[in-house]
Every structure is written in structure tokens, then in C-alpha cells.
Design a protein around this motif. Structure first.
Motif, PDB file in Angstrom:
ATOM      1  N   ASN A 286       0.805  -1.221   0.000  1.00 37.42           N
ATOM      2  CA  ASN A 286       0.000   0.000   0.000  1.00 37.42           C
ATOM      3  C   ASN A 286       0.841   1.275   0.000  1.00 37.42           C
ATOM      4  N   TRP A 287       2.143   1.152   0.350  1.00 35.29           N
ATOM      5  CA  TRP A 287       3.022   2.319   0.336  1.00 35.29           C
ATOM      6  C   TRP A 287       3.202   2.898  -1.062  1.00 35.29           C
ATOM      7  N   ALA A 288       2.802   2.153  -2.082  1.00 32.08           N
ATOM      8  CA  ALA A 288       3.049   2.584  -3.463  1.00 32.08           C
ATOM      9  C   ALA A 288       2.040   3.604  -3.972  1.00 32.08           C
ATOM     10  N   TRP A 289       0.989   3.883  -3.184  1.00 32.92           N
ATOM     11  CA  TRP A 289      -0.062   4.760  -3.705  1.00 32.92           C
ATOM     12  C   TRP A 289       0.431   6.137  -4.146  1.00 32.92           C
ATOM     13  N   PRO A 290       1.295   6.838  -3.388  1.00 34.12           N
ATOM     14  CA  PRO A 290       1.720   8.160  -3.849  1.00 34.12           C
ATOM     15  C   PRO A 290       2.317   8.141  -5.252  1.00 34.12           C
ATOM     16  N   GLN A 291       3.037   7.050  -5.584  1.00 32.31           N
ATOM     17  CA  GLN A 291       3.625   6.958  -6.925  1.00 32.31           C
ATOM     18  C   GLN A 291       2.570   6.570  -7.971  1.00 32.31           C
ATOM     19  N   ILE A 292       1.657   5.664  -7.617  1.00 30.57           N
ATOM     20  CA  ILE A 292       0.600   5.271  -8.553  1.00 30.57           C
ATOM     21  C   ILE A 292      -0.267   6.485  -8.890  1.00 30.57           C
ATOM     22  N   LYS A 293      -0.558   7.269  -7.884  1.00 33.53           N
ATOM     23  CA  LYS A 293      -1.445   8.423  -8.066  1.00 33.53           C
ATOM     24  C   LYS A 293      -0.907   9.402  -9.107  1.00 33.53           C
ATOM     25  N   GLU A 294       0.407   9.479  -9.236  1.00 31.22           N
ATOM     26  CA  GLU A 294       1.007  10.389 -10.212  1.00 31.22           C
ATOM     27  C   GLU A 294       0.617  10.017 -11.642  1.00 31.22           C
ATOM     28  N   PHE A 295       0.316   8.742 -11.859  1.00 27.02           N
ATOM     29  CA  PHE A 295       0.002   8.276 -13.217  1.00 27.02           C
ATOM     30  C   PHE A 295      -1.491   8.021 -13.419  1.00 27.02           C
ATOM     31  N   ASP A 296      -2.246   8.040 -12.328  1.00 24.60           N
ATOM     32  CA  ASP A 296      -3.681   7.783 -12.405  1.00 24.60           C
ATOM     33  C   ASP A 296      -4.414   9.117 -12.479  1.00 24.60           C
ATOM     34  N   THR A 297      -5.176   9.335 -13.524  1.00 25.59           N
ATOM     35  CA  THR A 297      -5.842  10.621 -13.714  1.00 25.59           C
ATOM     36  C   THR A 297      -7.351  10.570 -13.517  1.00 25.59           C
ATOM     37  N   ALA A 298      -7.940   9.387 -13.540  1.00 25.20           N
ATOM     38  CA  ALA A 298      -9.397   9.334 -13.470  1.00 25.20           C
ATOM     39  C   ALA A 298      -9.935   8.183 -12.635  1.00 25.20           C
ATOM     40  N   ASN A 299      -9.263   7.062 -12.644  1.00 26.56           N
ATOM     41  CA  ASN A 299      -9.848   5.856 -12.062  1.00 26.56           C
ATOM     42  C   ASN A 299      -9.887   5.884 -10.541  1.00 26.56           C
ATOM     43  N   GLU A 300      -8.709   5.919  -9.929  1.00 28.26           N
ATOM     44  CA  GLU A 300      -8.559   5.909  -8.470  1.00 28.26           C
ATOM     45  C   GLU A 300      -9.314   4.754  -7.818  1.00 28.26           C
ATOM     46  N   GLN A 301      -9.451   3.659  -8.540  1.00 26.29           N
ATOM     47  CA  GLN A 301     -10.071   2.462  -7.979  1.00 26.29           C
ATOM     48  C   GLN A 301      -9.079   1.310  -8.075  1.00 26.29           C
ATOM     49  N   TYR A 302      -8.505   1.003  -6.945  1.00 22.15           N
ATOM     50  CA  TYR A 302      -7.507  -0.053  -6.855  1.00 22.15           C
ATOM     51  C   TYR A 302      -7.758  -0.829  -5.570  1.00 22.15           C
ATOM     52  N   GLY A 303      -7.218  -2.002  -5.504  1.00 16.94           N
ATOM     53  CA  GLY A 303      -7.354  -2.794  -4.294  1.00 16.94           C
ATOM     54  C   GLY A 303      -6.355  -3.930  -4.309  1.00 16.94           C
ATOM     55  N   PHE A 304      -6.500  -4.827  -3.331  1.00 16.44           N
ATOM     56  CA  PHE A 304      -5.587  -5.956  -3.208  1.00 16.44           C
ATOM     57  C   PHE A 304      -6.330  -7.280  -3.287  1.00 16.44           C
ATOM     58  N   ILE A 305      -5.648  -8.272  -3.835  1.00 13.69           N
ATOM     59  CA  ILE A 305      -6.045  -9.660  -3.615  1.00 13.69           C
ATOM     60  C   ILE A 305      -4.823 -10.365  -3.041  1.00 13.69           C
ATOM     61  N   PRO A 306      -5.023 -11.355  -2.166  1.00 11.78           N
ATOM     62  CA  PRO A 306      -3.886 -12.116  -1.644  1.00 11.78           C
ATOM     63  C   PRO A 306      -3.230 -12.936  -2.738  1.00 11.78           C
ATOM     64  N   VAL A 307      -1.990 -13.329  -2.501  1.00  7.60           N
ATOM     65  CA  VAL A 307      -1.305 -14.241  -3.419  1.00  7.60           C
ATOM     66  C   VAL A 307      -1.738 -15.661  -3.056  1.00  7.60           C
ATOM     67  N   PRO A 308      -2.550 -16.318  -3.898  1.00  7.32           N
ATOM     68  CA  PRO A 308      -3.013 -17.670  -3.541  1.00  7.32           C
ATOM     69  C   PRO A 308      -1.870 -18.677  -3.578  1.00  7.32           C
ATOM     70  N   ILE A 309      -1.905 -19.638  -2.642  1.00  8.84           N
ATOM     71  CA  ILE A 309      -0.820 -20.616  -2.559  1.00  8.84           C
ATOM     72  C   ILE A 309      -1.279 -22.029  -2.908  1.00  8.84           C
ATOM     73  N   SER A 310      -2.548 -22.163  -3.328  1.00  6.98           N
ATOM     74  CA  SER A 310      -3.051 -23.492  -3.677  1.00  6.98           C
ATOM     75  C   SER A 310      -4.315 -23.344  -4.521  1.00  6.98           C
ATOM     76  N   ASN A 311      -4.911 -24.463  -4.838  1.00  6.82           N
ATOM     77  CA  ASN A 311      -6.194 -24.454  -5.547  1.00  6.82           C
ATOM     78  C   ASN A 311      -7.348 -24.848  -4.640  1.00  6.82           C
ATOM     79  N   ASN A 312      -7.103 -24.827  -3.341  1.00  3.32           N
ATOM     80  CA  ASN A 312      -8.164 -25.032  -2.357  1.00  3.32           C
ATOM     81  C   ASN A 312      -8.482 -23.677  -1.724  1.00  3.32           C
ATOM     82  N   PRO A 313      -9.634 -23.092  -2.062  1.00  5.34           N
ATOM     83  CA  PRO A 313      -9.935 -21.737  -1.581  1.00  5.34           C
ATOM     84  C   PRO A 313      -9.961 -21.625  -0.059  1.00  5.34           C
ATOM     85  N   GLY A 314     -10.125 -22.739   0.640  1.00  5.75           N
ATOM     86  CA  GLY A 314     -10.177 -22.690   2.094  1.00  5.75           C
ATOM     87  C   GLY A 314      -8.826 -22.729   2.776  1.00  5.75           C
TER      88      GLY A 314
END
Length: 441
Positions: A286-314
Motif C-alpha cells: 500500500n506504500w506505493a499509492w503516492p507513486q501510482i497516483k502520479e500516473f492515475d488521472t481518473a480511475n482511483e479504484q484499486y485494491g488488493f487480492i492475496p497471493v493464492p498458494i493453492s487451488n483449495n480456496p479454504g
């Protein structure tokens, strides 16, 4: 007449002598003399190891000095690529220790004989409990939890909405296969799927450590895993979590926009690619937002997904984002005097309790605060996304960072770079990781 003149001269000499004596006392003890302290400017320094907010911290220092004219704060940046532990150690060796040093969690205990005991500070009671586990050494709180941060796969929602033909639901990706399907959908609309930034700190301190954090929900079990790794009792070749994470990394490598030259990109390439919508995902925090914002002019919709480690969602880790206190500030007690130490305490309290300090921390630097009394919430989308995972208790706690060696990210980050570039295979990576831990002092 001569006697009278001599008497007058002696009287003046005595008066000047007394005045000089008072002045000498004021000069020698001025650091503890309230009159002098009230008017004398005190200079303190802050070693900053979060380069992405250097400008924001410099501005915060100016605001603080405007409100506290007798205190000036110099923000010293740690050099890019240099660990803060190395920088601060060198500054101590040269007799020029910073008044405040911003360090990684694993570095704090190593300065226990040099950092001030802050246990009596008001903010200790207001800190979120689990953020102080790193700061407490030998029963004393010796560091200030500066930031709570999280990391994972940042997504550009505008790109994903187009790829999915509607409103993208980040919770739909909880397996490796689902992530690869997302990559394919993004590339089907003519956008590259992913950017993997090859910096050693990103690969070694962030990506690889997911393999540690996801071993167990119990932090004690994670600590035991690392202890066993150090003792040579862990066989990573047969560790389900480690291999699951690396299987995901192998899949990510296939969709990396820079796969033909994976070690060439700099950090600055990531925010530009994700901000301009040239990739759908970027592994970062999340520390990257100040740099992302410099290139984002309209969207400002971002978020995170975890890095999955398997094919079992649980499976633990597939729904949890990595979150923890990432930076701590210690106050030097060996090369900075008492007045400088008090000024540093005042600066830290200003961040926690003043409106301008909280604004500098949360709104300007986009830091997720580690204190319960701060009601301000970061307005940037990445911090909001991390905050939502925290509210839902869907987090991989990074408490084990306290026992990571200072050179972990540089040494094993280099190993991860070799793996990213195809210079070593899975067995080679495992050998380097296991050998590193066996040789940790």
C-alpha cells in the motif's frame, strides 16, 4: 583618590566576574536550563528508510518546526539498495548517530543498548496491542511503531472490470487457477497481466516471507518453523506451503510483462504500468499509492487480492493479506543529548496526538496508523483495501519479522532474483534458502 579609583575598579571587576560566571554556567548547562532551552534551537535528525515518503516527511518536519520554532528536524534518506541496519550501524561507527532511526522490525532488538526506553510515553497505551510485540525488548518499549502496512497483488479495477465484462469482485480470486484465469482475461482485452518488480527487498522481504507467514495461523508455530529452518530441520522440498507459493510464482513469471528481461525494471516502472492501466496486477504494498497516483488521472479504484498458494480456496493464506507493523523508530541515547532526546519524543507525540501530525502521517504520507486514538483513515484506495482485510480479520500477521536477520531481504532477495531470471531452478533456490538459514548467527 587613587584608593577610590582602585575600589571602583575592583567593584566593576567583581561584577563582571559574577556575570561571566553566570554566563559560563548557562553555556555549560544550557541543555538543561529552561531559559536557554526555550530560546535555543535544537536540531534533531531522522533516518528515513521509507524512500517513497521522503518528500512527505520533509514537509512534515517543516510543519512541526513551524509549530515548534525551537526544534528543527532534518530527514536523512537511507540510500536506495542499502538496508537501514547497515546505514544506522555506519552512522554509529562514525559518531554521528541519528536522533531517530527508522528501522525494519528485525533490527530493533540489535540496538537495545543504544535506544532510549520509551515505556513511559503516553502513546504506548494507545498503540494497537500487536504492533508493540516488536518494539518491546527485555520488558521495555524501545521503539515507536511508525506504520502498519500490507502487501499482495494490487489490481487496477478499471482494467479488471473491462476484462470481466462487469463489476470485478476481488473475492472471486482465492485459488491459483482463478488468478491465472484473471491473467488470461486481462490479456484477452489487449492489456498485459502483471508486473513483477525485481528489487531484492520486494522479492526477499515480501514475497518469500508469505511462505513463512502462511505456515500457520498461530504466530508461535510460525516462529517455531523459522527456528527449525535455522536448525536445519525443515525440508522445503516437501513443504506444502512453500512449494504452493513457488508454484504460483512460476505461473506469475509466465505472465510477467518483463519476462524477457525480468531483472531490468526499476521500482518506478510498477506504478506507471498499473496507474496507466498497462497491466492489470502488480505485486507490491500500500506504500506505493503516492507513486501510482502520479500516473492515475481518473480511475482511483484499486485494491488488493492475496497471493493464492493453492487451488483449495479454504487453505490459510488464500484469503488473507500480509499485514504487519513495517517500520519502527528508535531514539538514540548514546550520541544525542537529553534535550535532543526530548525533542525527538515531542516529534513522535506530535505525530500521534496533534491534528497536523496525524494529517501528515495519514493523509499526506498515506500511512495506516498503529494507534487506536487516531480516527483518521487513509483516503487512498490501497490503504482502504488493507483496512478492510484488517476489519474482517483476514490477515497474515507478520509478527515473525522480529526474528528475521537484517540481511534476509538482501541475501534471499538475491536468490529470488536468480530464480526469477531462470539462473537457478527450484532445487537451487531451496538450497540457497536452507543454507542461508543454517548459517544465520
Amino acid at each position: 583618590m587613587k584608593r577610590k579609583i582602585l575600589s571602583i575598579m575592583l567593584t566593576f571587576a567583581l561584577v563582571f566576574s559574577l556575570m561571566a560566571g553566570c554566563d559560563t554556567k548557562g553555556s555549560n548547562n544550557g541543555e538543561s536550563n529552561s531559559t536557554v532551552t526555550a530560546t535555543k534551537t535544537v536540531k534533531i535528525t531522522l533516518l528515513n528508510s521509507k524512500g517513497e515518503i521522503q518528500a512527505q516527511l520533509e514537509e512534515a518536519a517543516k510543519v512541526f518546526t513551524k509549530e515548534n520554532p525551537n526544534i528543527t528536524v532534518e530527514v536523512i534518506p537511507a540510500a536506495a539498495g542499502q538496508s537501514p541496519f547497515e546505514k544506522v550501524t555506519a552512522m554509529y561507527a562514525s559518531g554521528n548517530a541519528p536522533t531517530m532511526a527508522m528501522l525494519d522490525p528485525g533490527d530493533i532488538a540489535k540496538f537495545k543498548d543504544k535506544f532510549l526506553d520509551l515505556s513511559g510515553e503516553k502513546w504506548v497505551e494507545d498503540a494497537i496491542d500487536w504492533t508493540l510485540s516488536v518494539a518491546r525488548v527485555d520488558g521495555k518499549v524501545i521503539a515507536f511503531p511508525f506504520a502498519v502496512e500490507g502487501y499482495g497483488l494490487i489490481y487496477n479495477k478499471a482494467v479488471l472490470d473491462k476484462a470481466y465484462g462487469g463489476n470485478f469482485d476481488p473475492s472471486s480470486i482465492r485459488t491459483r487457477d482463478a488468478l491465472e484465469e484473471a491473467f488470461k482475461k486481462v490479456e484477452a482485452i489487449g492489456v498485459k497481466a502483471l508486473e513483477i518488480s525485481p528489487m531484492d527487498w520486494s522479492l526477499g522481504a515480501h514475497f518469500l516471507t508469505i511462505a513463512y507467514a502462511a505456515q500457520s495461523k498461530d504466530p508461535a508455530q510460525v516462529a517455531q518453523f523459522l527456528s527449525d529452518l535455522k536448525a536445519g530441520k525443515v525440508d522445503l522440498a516437501n513443504n506444502k506451503v512453500f512449494n504452493g507459493l513457488m508454484d504460483t510464482f512460476d505461473m506469475m513469471k509466465k505472465y510477467n510483462i518483463d519476462k524477457n528481461d525480468p531483472l531490468s525494471p526499476t521500482y518506478d516502472r510498477g506504478p506507471e504500468l498499473i496507474g496507466k492501466g498497462e497491466v492489470g496486477f502488480w505485486f507490491m504494498g500500500n506504500w506505493a499509492w503516492p507513486q501510482i497516483k502520479e500516473f492515475d488521472t481518473a480511475n482511483e479504484q484499486y485494491g488488493f487480492i492475496p497471493v493464492p498458494i493453492s487451488n483449495n480456496p479454504g487453505d490459510y493464506g488464500n484469503s488473507q493479506i500480509a499485514v504487519g507493523p513495517s517500520k519502527f523508530i528508535g531514539i538514540d541515547k548514546t550520541q544525542n543529548n537529553a534535550v535532543q532526546q526530548d525533542a525527538a519524543k515531542k516529534f513522535l507525540n506530535w505525530l500521534v496526538y496533534s491534528q497536523t501530525g496525524q494529517d501528515a502521517l495519514v493523509n499526506k504520507a498515506n500511512v495506516i496508523p498503529a494507534f487506536k486514538n487516531i480516527t483518521l483513515e487513509p483516503q487512498d484506495p490501497l490503504a482502504k483495501s488493507i483496512g478492510q482485510y484488517m476489519k474482517e480479520s483476514n490477515t497474515l500477521k507478520l509478527e515473525f519479522n522480529t526474528i528475521l536477520p537484517p540481511d534476509h531481504w538482501s541475501k534471499l532477495g538475491a536468490s529470488m532474483q536468480k530464480y526469477l531470471a531462470g539462473k537457478i531452478d527450484r532445487k537451487g533456490l531451496i538450497d540457497e534458502i536452507e543454507n542461508y538459514w543454517k548459517n544465520v548467527q
